[in-house]
Design an enzyme around this catalytic site. Structure first.
Site, mmCIF file in Angstrom:
data_model
loop_
_atom_site.group_PDB
_atom_site.id
_atom_site.type_symbol
_atom_site.label_atom_id
_atom_site.label_comp_id
_atom_site.label_asym_id
_atom_site.label_seq_id
_atom_site.Cartn_x
_atom_site.Cartn_y
_atom_site.Cartn_z
ATOM 1 C CE LYS A 1 -2.758 3.383 1.396
ATOM 2 N NZ LYS A 1 -2.226 4.770 1.476
ATOM 3 C CB ALA B 1 2.668 7.486 0.480
ATOM 4 C CB THR C 1 6.699 7.931 16.001
ATOM 5 O OG1 THR C 1 8.072 7.957 15.608
ATOM 6 C CG2 THR C 1 6.574 7.168 17.312
ATOM 7 C CD GLU D 1 12.872 4.116 8.645
ATOM 8 O OE1 GLU D 1 12.784 5.119 9.401
ATOM 9 O OE2 GLU D 1 12.816 4.181 7.423
ATOM 10 C CB CYS E 1 13.210 8.836 8.675
ATOM 11 S SG CYS E 1 14.054 7.590 7.670
ATOM 12 C CD GLU F 1 11.095 12.977 11.894
ATOM 13 O OE1 GLU F 1 11.849 12.401 11.105
ATOM 14 O OE2 GLU F 1 10.044 12.472 12.342
#
Length: 504
Positions: free
Chosen positions: A194, A196, A252, A272, A306, A405
């Site tokens: 799947k 994005a 996250t 990840e 990331c 982040e």
């Protein structure tokens, strides 16, 4: 959708398709190019100019279930193929991707906005995983363990765990697929991808090339969906009893949701997740080299990575010199514009949500006393999604950007005095993906490697990703590793077999 808008979209699609050789407008299930069961579609937008590149199937839970069933049936035969055969097919996929690198890069730039040179770099990086796992497929070994009993033998083997649900992000739409799918195929698993919703076209192009390489039907399936249907699709991919593992790269926040859903079936997860990478420059560092590497660590994909450097911790003796050199490099090297335009090094952010997030973090910091050394605003003369490469100083802990982040082209520069202070600041986060350290003191390099609470540490380098080392984080930055031999082993179960009565 009215006929006038449909006509406009078709004309836009025809214009965009001329240079997109591998553009596919259908999803891929069980070796067939298919529409959504509902026949619904959604547009894929070029973030540089907001033009529609293509309309593709907006699939729902029903389609997801069909894809999982196809992968389940394919697993019955794929798991029994020899490691040599899987290796050969992966090698063919690598070869055909190599031949089509420019076409893949064109699609990445169109839907993700990256400069074309950077898109070509992603394709080379993504291809390296197919090459690596083509070799690794023949080296997923077991063990023979000395038995504590006479006339008995202990054998440990690695067996493929089954169907893997792959949920990939928009920032590296090709490499995140090859890194996961190359590994699971090498192990003997099948999958449902799947991609994005912002960047599904790269996934469809990749699977088109996989089909050309001879990947059997049902081994790889791709379902596409808009944000509206993503939760329902995700529920099937996490909770269907035929799914053995969920492999996800992304935030996250979303990772925690998927982890909770996977827990209902006690399913394996490979996560990840987000990072908050410190970039630490000690007084012994080569400043010129550190700044060169800072450009790579911060502005790759315009900060949308990331492992991108988030917090620049600079020793107080070097702080002013580093910031001045950094500003100069940014002014010379960070050239905003559409990805296909020659000379551009920084493209747009992926969507307006990212622009709002980055702008909000910078504006909050400035309001609370931070100083903008360069950049600090949307480059509206170029477009709504282009944010200037930015350096902030005088950032304090009460500012949102201090611990958040950023995922954009903003470098937060902080002073420190001692090694312990640098460690304390660097480790003061629940993220633990990547860290960067610049020093000429060998003992200090080893101490930092040991004491930094991150899954990956680069010493005197701003780029650490490759197919050979294990990629992954600790704390809330994820579970498991990708790349390396460990990446393939993530998709296996250990089986212990006891052979007894060998003297009979």
């Amino acid at each position: 959708m009215n006929f006038v808008r449909l006509g406009l979209l078709k004309r836009s699609l025809n214009m965009e398709c001329r240079n997109l050789h591998l553009l596919k407008k259908l999803a891929y299930i069980n070796g067939e190019w298919v529409n959504a069961n509902s026949n619904s579609v959604f547009p894929v937008i070029n973030p540089a100019d907001d033009k529609v590149i293509a309309e593709i199937p907006d699939m729902d839970a029903t389609d997801a279930k069909i894809a999982v069933d196809a992968a389940t049936n394919a697993f019955k035969t794929w798991k029994d193929t020899s490691a040599k055969e899987r290796s050969s097919i992966l090698r063919k996929w690598f070869d055909v991707c190599q031949k089509n690198s420019d076409h893949l890069a064109d699609i990445i730039t169109a839907e993700a906005g990256k400069p074309l040179g950077e898109s070509k770099g992603e394709v080379a990086y993504g291809n390296s995983f197919l090459e690596w796992f083509a070799d690794t497929a023949r080296h997923i070994n077991g063990e023979v363990i000395p038995s504590p009993w006479p006339n008995k033998q202990i054998i440990v083997t690695r067996q493929p765990l089954g169907v893997v649900s792959i949920i990939t992000p928009w920032n590296f739409p090709f490499a995140m697929i090859t890194r996961k799918v190359g590994a699971l195929m090498a192990a003997g698993c099948t999958c449902v991808i799947k991609p994005a919703e912002d960047t599904p076209l790269t996934a469809l192009a990749a699977v088109q090339l996989a089909e050309e390489a001879g990947v059997p039907k049902g081994v790889i399936n791709v379902i596409t969906s808009s944000r509206k249907n993503a939760p329902a699709v995700g529920k099937v991919l996490c909770e269907d009893p035929n799914v053995g593992c969920i492999s996800f790269t992304g935030s996250t926040h979303v990772g925690k949701i998927l982890y909770g859903m996977a827990a209902k079936g006690i399913k394996r997860v490979a996560l990840e997740l987000g990072g908050n990478a410190p970039f630490i420059v000690f007084s012994s560092a080569d400043i010129s080299h550190a700044v060169e590497q800072a450009m790579l660590a911060k502005f790759r994909n315009n900060g949308q990575a990331c492992v991108g450097a988030n917090r620049f911790l600079i020793h107080e003796e070097m702080f002013d010199k580093f910031v001045d050199c950094f500003k100069y490099k940014i002014s010379q090297k960070c050239i905003l514009g559409p990805g296909h335009k020659e000379g551009v090094t920084c493209g747009p952010l992926i969507n307006m949500e990212q622009i709002k997030k980055v702008s909000g973090l910078v504006n909050d910091a400035v309001k609370k006393g931070a100083k903008v050394m360069i950049g600090g605003q949307v480059a509206k003369d170029i477009g709504e999604k282009f944010y200037e490469s930015t350096v902030l100083v005088d950032v304090k802990p009460d500012m949102e950007i201090y611990g958040e982040e950023i995922f954009g082209p903003v470098a937060v520069c902080l002073k420190f005095k001692t090694e312990n202070e640098a460690l304390e600041i660097a480790n003061s986060t629940r993220s633990g993906l990547a860290a960067y350290v610049f020093t000429s003191d060998l003992g200090q390099a080893f101490r930092m490697s040991r004491q930094l609470e991150f899954g990956m540490v680069a010493i005197n380098d701003g780029v650490l990703s490759a197919a050979e080392p294990p990629f992954g984080g600790i704390k809330e930055s994820g579970i498991g590793r990708e790349g390396s031999k460990h990446g393939a082993e993530e998709y296996t179960d250990l089986k212990y077999t006891l052979f007894s009565a060998l003297d009979k």
